[in-house]
Design a protein around this motif. Structure first.
Motif: not given
Length: 119
Positions: A56-59, A81-85, A94-98, A107-114
């Motif tokens: 995944i791309r996570l900047d 990780f939830l992968d819906c790609r 097409r998306e994913y959640y990390l 701290m909890i970080y939730v990254y929702h990638g499109h």
């Protein structure tokens, strides 16, 4: 949980992946009662390494900006990780959640990638 920061970006032309970032911290008065879900993978590693493994791309720079540069986001001690790609889905679905936990920052970080495969 307390929302500590958020950010998002979507390319209107859909040439690049979009994202939403949400940062959460346990409420101070309930911090001692809060635990990570048992389904999370307990592993300590740099977030960039995890993103590479998950393809995944996570900047991290975007994550730092969402946390106003003081809330980190470049390391995790547990993650899910939830992968819906699925390539059969339309691009906009097409998306994913990390989600990942940084123990040192509590701290909890939730990254929702499109994700836009195939463009």
């Amino acid at each position: 949980m307390h929302v500590s920061g958020s950010s998002s970006w979507t390319d209107p032309l859909k040439y690049k992946d979009g994202y939403e970032i949400m940062l959460f911290s346990p409420s101070p008065e309930h911090e001692q009662d809060w635990t990570l879900p048992a389904s999370w993978v307990r592993e300590s590693l740099p977030v960039e390494e995890l993103a590479e493994r998950l393809q995944i791309r996570l900047d991290p720079e975007d994550v730092w900006q969402a946390g106003y540069s003081s809330m980190g986001g470049d390391h995790c001690d547990a993650w899910f990780f939830l992968d819906c790609r699925d390539p059969e889905l339309p691009f906009e679905e097409r998306e994913y959640y990390l989600g990942y936990w940084d123990e040192s920052r509590k701290m909890i970080y939730v990254y929702h990638g499109h994700h836009l495969w195939g463009i």
